[in-house]
Design an enzyme around this catalytic site. Sequence first.
Site, PDB file in Angstrom:
ATOM      1  N   GLU A 175       0.885  -1.275  -0.124  1.00  0.00           N
ATOM      2  CA  GLU A 175      -0.649   0.023   0.234  1.00  0.00           C
ATOM      3  C   GLU A 175       0.938   1.363  -0.295  1.00  0.00           C
ATOM      4  O   GLU A 175       0.497   1.797   0.943  1.00  0.00           O
ATOM      5  CB  GLU A 175      -1.286   0.150   0.709  1.00  0.00           C
ATOM      6  N   PRO A 206      17.465  -1.166   1.622  1.00  0.00           N
ATOM      7  CA  PRO A 206      16.733   0.774   0.264  1.00  0.00           C
ATOM      8  C   PRO A 206      17.056   0.086  -0.834  1.00  0.00           C
ATOM      9  O   PRO A 206      16.491   0.841  -1.940  1.00  0.00           O
ATOM     10  CB  PRO A 206      18.618   0.908   1.095  1.00  0.00           C
ATOM     11  N   HIS A 401     -15.319  -9.987   6.268  1.00  0.00           N
ATOM     12  CA  HIS A 401     -14.201 -10.723   7.196  1.00  0.00           C
ATOM     13  C   HIS A 401     -13.318 -10.293   7.570  1.00  0.00           C
ATOM     14  O   HIS A 401     -12.012 -10.345   6.609  1.00  0.00           O
ATOM     15  CB  HIS A 401     -14.393 -12.552   6.218  1.00  0.00           C
ATOM     16  N   HIS A 470      -8.840  -8.097   0.579  1.00  0.00           N
ATOM     17  CA  HIS A 470      -7.964  -6.266   0.740  1.00  0.00           C
ATOM     18  C   HIS A 470      -6.849  -7.055   1.617  1.00  0.00           C
ATOM     19  O   HIS A 470      -6.959  -8.050   2.658  1.00  0.00           O
ATOM     20  CB  HIS A 470      -8.950  -5.831   1.731  1.00  0.00           C
ATOM     21  N   GLU A 489      -7.773  -5.643  -2.849  1.00  0.00           N
ATOM     22  CA  GLU A 489      -6.860  -3.941  -2.768  1.00  0.00           C
ATOM     23  C   GLU A 489      -5.290  -4.500  -2.908  1.00  0.00           C
ATOM     24  O   GLU A 489      -5.171  -4.204  -4.551  1.00  0.00           O
ATOM     25  CB  GLU A 489      -7.328  -3.753  -1.231  1.00  0.00           C
ATOM     26  N   GLU A 495      -9.188   4.545   0.337  1.00  0.00           N
ATOM     27  CA  GLU A 495      -8.970   4.891   1.533  1.00  0.00           C
ATOM     28  C   GLU A 495      -7.885   6.221   2.025  1.00  0.00           C
ATOM     29  O   GLU A 495      -7.919   6.946   3.229  1.00  0.00           O
ATOM     30  CB  GLU A 495      -9.392   3.663   2.483  1.00  0.00           C
TER      31      GLU A 495
END
Lengths: 691, 691
Positions: A175, A206, A401, A470, A489, A495
């Site tokens: 995300e 990195p 869920h 998700h 997702e 969101e």
Amino acid sequence: MPNYLLIIILSGLLLAKSYAQQLISTTSPNQSISLVIRNTSEGTISYQLSYKGKAVIEPASLGFVLSKPQVALSRFTLIAADSSTVDENWQPVWGEISQIRNQHKELVLTLQDKSASNIRLRVRFRVFNDGLGFRYEFPQQPALTHFIVADELTQFVLAADHQTFWMPGDYDSNEYLYNTTKLSDIDAVAAADREKDTALKSVIGPDAVQTPILFKTDNGLYISIYEAALVNYPVMHLRVDKQKRTLTAQLVPDAVGNKAYLQTPAQTPWRTVIVSDQATDLLASKLILNLNEPSKIGDASWIKPQKFIGMWWEMHIGKATWEKAGGKHGANTRNVMKYIDFAAKYGFDGVLVEGWNVGWEDWFGNWKEDVFDFVTPYPDYNLDSLTSYARQRGVRIIMHHETSGSVTNYERRMDAAYQFMVKKGINTVKTGYVGRIIPRGEHHDGQWMINHYQRVAEKTAEYKLMLDSHESAHPTGLHRTYPNWMASEAARGSEFNNAPTLGIPPEHTTILPFTRLLGGPMDFTPGLFRFRLNQFDSTRTQRVRTTLAKQLALYVTLYSPLQMVADLPENYEKHLDAFQFIRDVPVDWDDTKVIAAEPGDYVLIARKAKGSSSWFAGAITDENSRDLSLSLSFLDSGNTYEATIYRDAANTDWQTNPETYLIEKKTVTAKTTLPLHLAKGGGCAIQFVKR
Amino acid sequence: MPNYLLIIILSGLLLAKSYAQQLISTTSPNQSISLVIRNTSEGTISYQLSYKGKAVIEPASLGFVLSKPQVALSRFTLIAADSSTVDENWQPVWGEISQIRNQHKELVLTLQDKSASNIRLRVRFRVFNDGLGFRYEFPQQPALTHFIVADELTQFVLAADHQTFWMPGDYDSNEYLYNTTKLSDIDAVAAADREKDTALKSVIGPDAVQTPILFKTDNGLYISIYEAALVNYPVMHLRVDKQKRTLTAQLVPDAVGNKAYLQTPAQTPWRTVIVSDQATDLLASKLILNLNEPSKIGDASWIKPQKFIGMWWEMHIGKATWEKAGGKHGANTRNVMKYIDFAAKYGFDGVLVEGWNVGWEDWFGNWKEDVFDFVTPYPDYNLDSLTSYARQRGVRIIMHHETSGSVTNYERRMDAAYQFMVKKGINTVKTGYVGRIIPRGEHHDGQWMINHYQRVAEKTAEYKLMLDSHESAHPTGLHRTYPNWMASEAARGSEFNNAPTLGIPPEHTTILPFTRLLGGPMDFTPGLFRFRLNQFDSTRTQRVRTTLAKQLALYVTLYSPLQMVADLPENYEKHLDAFQFIRDVPVDWDDTKVIAAEPGDYVLIARKAKGSSSWFAGAITDENSRDLSLSLSFLDSGNTYEATIYRDAANTDWQTNPETYLIEKKTVTAKTTLPLHLAKGGGCAIQFVKR
């Protein structure tokens, strides 16, 4: 099989034997892509890819390190090379187009480890007109039954220091925002450190980045490196050697540091390279889908693309809470009835209800195993009366869920939970994996979890349930095989507009189609109509970085057969004219035309509604205003269409004036070219109805 | 609660406040045991235990290290001390005696961490006439909700370099032999290295030993250190500091190195010290049971102690195989019918059938997740016809669920597996955990698995199924709480008689009652009648280290409500006179008298059959021949009994002449004293029937 050397030269294969190495080459059906395999006298195997004569992948090596048996599989004797050609069409259950062509040449190398292990494996290459897929296959053999992958050595060697669209490599989260830098400027730790809104990070280092990763070359190529058909194997991240411009597979480890437990016959996911000199071609590629297995669901008639509203955003913006304690419980019977009324009134299929079940008072961040049981509603949520109320109105409750990452707990309860859904007449479930995984030490992207997601897809299919996952791993085209797994997702979704720091910058949605969406539909949850998020909490300064017209356009540009209508009913009711587009836009298509696109800048796509003569178009831009031109040559010639255009006004601007839009109607034909003006952070959505 | 200091002095408590420390002391109800608690001015808390004035535990400290929140709980302010007295009787569902007295004094210390954490905890001590139990309790409190135990600092400080009966500390196996050395001579790694027959070892280190551990002191005490009510917490092993004669808790880590994940209110298992100057008292102790919670099973009428035969030993000795491939499949319909016939003919309740379900061709040692499904019989095993055949003959099939350590797989399938059993009319299941645990990184003895075993006990109870767990963690008296969890293996059982190297030396069964059996019944599987194991495989040189009479006596000395009759039908039919004892001996008792015992040397126990006037006695010895004397004062005075004595003959010897035995009948009364001669490695079994 005897240990002899057999190189079969077949049509389409060129084999040259030189002093130091053997060469095998093949091309894509249209000759635009060329693949060259080298087997040196030392035994290394490399592959090399070019597109219309331009280098895509320079010679890059293949191989493995196994920890059981302990052997490095990196030097091989080439036993055989076989080739074949495929050209077929198939129909997805749902999708962006109604028929998909799978046309490629296949080259299969049979290799024997040069060390004493006697292990044989195959590398299967498929060369499409828009790229390459290859995977490793370990046939059943005396020398290898159960084995453990310590490392996969697959490399991708780039030809230059390309512009790169990348995300920090992370075992638990995908995300992140995308970063756009030269390959040599990648610093994943610094990028991850800038992200304050991601609750759970397991940053690799990195030099580690996620796939899909996108490159734009100075000589005009767009290159995506990804994977397809991720089954029984961990996610492939990549380690970047900037000096050598080499990306090496970094598989996600399990709790004890191993990567994959396999048993022959076994195969890896496909490693993919999609390439084109047209950005639009990349978006239209069906390579990932073509590398997945056909649907395992016989009768798929129960699988229905759908739009739904959500008892969801009001929790994000502080109107209500998931938990009952505190007196602001969103999922109470009366409130959900309002959502059902709204869905029925405006023609949406479902109402997602989060926070319906007991446990939300104590779930987040505690790495706790027994949290939710998935069958016990809060006492103020009368599920039976609501499912009945919804049914009478032609609407379905969508189940939620949230596992809180406690997957052992979910697996124990899955059967009971799905039986509960069936009993209640609920046929779609949104799963969530917010939090550190239990079994502890496992990661969202590890083999164990990949198998879990697949089990969920299979088990929901058994119960004829549609699935929207998700916080799951990046999708790799498995929605072809399990078309009930309609969306996930697995990226930064809408969101994050509510996140206090970086949020969703305007460019994010112009990069997603070039990266995350290549793997499958995303439940991005577009359709926000109110961008200041202080509606119920005056201290909130975060905002949605968009114009209203762009929110409409996202329903076209971000393809998904499950689309949430994300904002609150009261916010839609203030803009019912614009809302009409969301009511009208389909979630299943007969055809798709990617008209114009540039990663990080803009996307313009037109799609033909499934079983209808209507078309829809969506255009979005980044933080820059932009003028695009939409030729309507895709429309049926000889017909006229009424175009309803939802667009930014001249003074619209995502920062200063985001909610201003214009709605225009125009009569158009296939010969019309529409000029589209997109405001800064703006967009345009159009419906074309045959007159 | 305000942060004030309150020391409550109650009856039975002595509190002295000196310069450097506070002292609290109490005693056992009969005054034989004295407990002294010290809280120094620095904040350390120690406890000290003595028995009739002899030191048992010298001042030993208490505490924890938490990793979340990061705090060491080792220096405390004593907030309160409360005491109470309990004297009650309760009836077990089944057991060695029909009524158990729970008599103890309780002392509860309320402590506050002296660091800035504000954490409060309680230590609850219960002083019985035969020992001490104490546990930590973490009440619900603002300063502590979810927390992670990094280490438990509980210590046991011994008064001298005692003779010690110990087993190497191991996270995954408790199937070791006991070692008998001075405490200072413990070398767990060397001991583990001598054990070649244990497939899976996770040895902790040279200084780590398992509990229960037994000490025999030079001044005549027998001391056992163990734990009771192991719930939601890992097994406690012990680290030995030889110089300081100090044992420190070594909890079993999880996959990421943590020990326990707890949420207030939480409590640890009881840490126990059983002590006596009579070895027999140790064997009769009910301290562990008294520290467990009462039965959670309301109607326990379906729980039936039972004897069963097994389609099992013939696989161990090479007559048949678990797997079908290879042509020697034991669990075929015809063969199992023979076992059912045998059980029916001789009056046994059940027939355990191993190798009945598909998967045995590929299960062992592969750390493979999907192995067995627990519901698919091999095609040559007609389960339906067999359950029907058995039912007609008053016999039940006993189910076998070998998980191969893949517990995630078992948990997914448990409900279906138990429903399958219920449907087939099968009411007892033997579980197995042979192999490395999945979730990978977890251990047989870790918190996650402890919770799993409990889940199995609870879920089998839901389905009214009796449970016999193998390769599970050491039992800690939970059969009081879950009386359907009738037995576990959790030690080196009779199957090791077939192991090629150390096997089961004669002394092993004389140590088990002082160690492993303190925690609960063991499915040891006694009753072997043939000791050379080359019956079907002439290359086998291993043998059973016993006499035949000793095998009979084990049914009395090793208490279990589930007893296997382990040998092959054909081996029993050669000794039907001796077999009569196995037919007659009960598995549930009204009373038990431990007549004589010495760890590592001999055990002589008499028991009264449940609901009957008959008594049974069993005597066993180690590798030495021995003469014991059995006073029959436990018989009803004024009655005469017929004693049937199954004994070693004068020339019986486990090495040279093990299968020779004599059966005698004598008329006896309560005034009779029977001399018992036990051969080397021998035993004696007696049935007393009222005339």
